[in-house]
Design a protein around this motif. Structure first.
Motif, mmCIF file in Angstrom:
data_model
loop_
_atom_site.group_PDB
_atom_site.id
_atom_site.type_symbol
_atom_site.label_atom_id
_atom_site.label_comp_id
_atom_site.label_asym_id
_atom_site.label_seq_id
_atom_site.Cartn_x
_atom_site.Cartn_y
_atom_site.Cartn_z
ATOM 1 N N SER A 42 0.838 -1.199 0.000
ATOM 2 C CA SER A 42 0.000 0.000 0.000
ATOM 3 C C SER A 42 0.871 1.245 0.000
ATOM 4 C CB SER A 42 -0.933 0.007 1.211
ATOM 5 O OG SER A 42 -0.195 0.115 2.409
ATOM 6 N N ALA A 43 0.275 2.353 -0.420
ATOM 7 C CA ALA A 43 0.961 3.640 -0.417
ATOM 8 C C ALA A 43 -0.075 4.742 -0.247
ATOM 9 C CB ALA A 43 1.735 3.849 -1.717
ATOM 10 N N PHE A 44 0.291 5.755 0.512
ATOM 11 C CA PHE A 44 -0.567 6.922 0.643
ATOM 12 C C PHE A 44 -0.364 7.830 -0.574
ATOM 13 C CE2 PHE A 44 -0.197 5.643 5.124
ATOM 14 C CZ PHE A 44 -1.547 5.625 5.464
ATOM 15 N N LYS A 45 -1.419 8.530 -0.965
ATOM 16 C CA LYS A 45 -1.364 9.386 -2.154
ATOM 17 C C LYS A 45 -0.322 10.491 -2.048
ATOM 18 C CE LYS A 45 -6.076 8.457 -3.544
ATOM 19 N NZ LYS A 45 -7.443 8.937 -3.705
ATOM 20 N N GLU A 46 -0.012 10.923 -0.833
ATOM 21 C CA GLU A 46 0.950 12.021 -0.681
ATOM 22 C C GLU A 46 2.412 11.562 -0.668
ATOM 23 O OE1 GLU A 46 -1.105 10.597 2.806
ATOM 24 O OE2 GLU A 46 -1.961 11.889 1.299
ATOM 25 N N GLU B 175 -7.504 1.989 6.553
ATOM 26 C CA GLU B 175 -8.558 2.842 7.118
ATOM 27 C C GLU B 175 -8.225 4.322 6.985
ATOM 28 O OE1 GLU B 175 -8.979 1.250 11.069
ATOM 29 O OE2 GLU B 175 -10.178 -0.456 10.353
ATOM 30 N N ARG B 176 -6.934 4.655 6.923
ATOM 31 C CA ARG B 176 -6.516 6.056 6.766
ATOM 32 C C ARG B 176 -6.383 6.461 5.297
ATOM 33 N NH1 ARG B 176 -1.370 5.811 9.816
ATOM 34 N NH2 ARG B 176 -0.845 7.594 8.516
ATOM 35 N N GLY B 177 -6.747 5.577 4.377
ATOM 36 C CA GLY B 177 -6.783 5.934 2.960
ATOM 37 C C GLY B 177 -5.651 5.435 2.102
ATOM 38 N N ALA B 178 -4.809 4.559 2.601
ATOM 39 C CA ALA B 178 -3.735 4.011 1.766
ATOM 40 C C ALA B 178 -4.334 3.246 0.589
ATOM 41 C CB ALA B 178 -2.825 3.102 2.585
ATOM 42 N N VAL B 179 -3.685 3.333 -0.529
ATOM 43 C CA VAL B 179 -4.128 2.685 -1.761
ATOM 44 C C VAL B 179 -3.375 1.375 -1.923
ATOM 45 C CG1 VAL B 179 -4.197 2.924 -4.278
ATOM 46 C CG2 VAL B 179 -4.646 4.914 -2.819
#
Length: 141
Positions: free
Chosen positions: A49-53, A111-115
């Motif tokens: 997973s990776a966060f968009k930022e 849950e915090r939005g990781a893709v």
């Protein structure tokens, strides 16, 4: 060793590990590396997973080529090169289940939005430098 047994050995080795170094490349050619947690599916797809930022997210959006190094302990490593893409909405449940099945603590990231991404292998090399000569097993897809 035939390809079936090579793939089985690689899968067993990768499943013993939870951390990898991922290398991606920015559109201007600058490399970036980071430590990630990952899981691996039976077909040797790496799920992470990776966060968009994050830089890796932006890099993968521009250039899907990716490389991983896994298992640097005990002079044994796997190098993995492939192509990483975002998991399609239709497949997200299946990949999240695989990812969280081996990494339950990653639920917080989801849950915090990781893709969720999947990497499809193009080339993998297992290297055991505890032997002379070293044991090298390589497979191309």
């Amino acid at each position: 060793m035939d390809d079936f047994h090579k793939k089985r050995m690689l899968l067993e080795f990768l499943r013993k590990h939870k951390l990898a170094v991922i290398a991606t490349c920015h559109g201007d050619g600058k490399p970036e590396a980071a430590t990630i947690d990952f899981s691996v599916r039976d077909n040797l797809e790496v799920v992470f997973s990776a966060f968009k930022e994050t830089r890796k997210f932006g890099n993968l959006a521009e250039r899907p080529c990716v490389a991983f190094v896994v298992g640097w302990d005990d002079n044994i490593t796997v190098q993995y090169e492939g192509e990483a893409t975002r998991v399609a909405a239709a497949d997200i449940e299946e990949y999240q289940e695989a990812y969280l099945g081996s990494l339950p603590a990653a639920r917080e990231f989801i849950e915090r939005g990781a893709v969720i991404f999947k990497a499809t292998p193009r080339w993998i090399r297992y290297s055991d430098f505890n032997q002379e000569p070293p044991e090298l097993i390589e497979i191309q897809f």
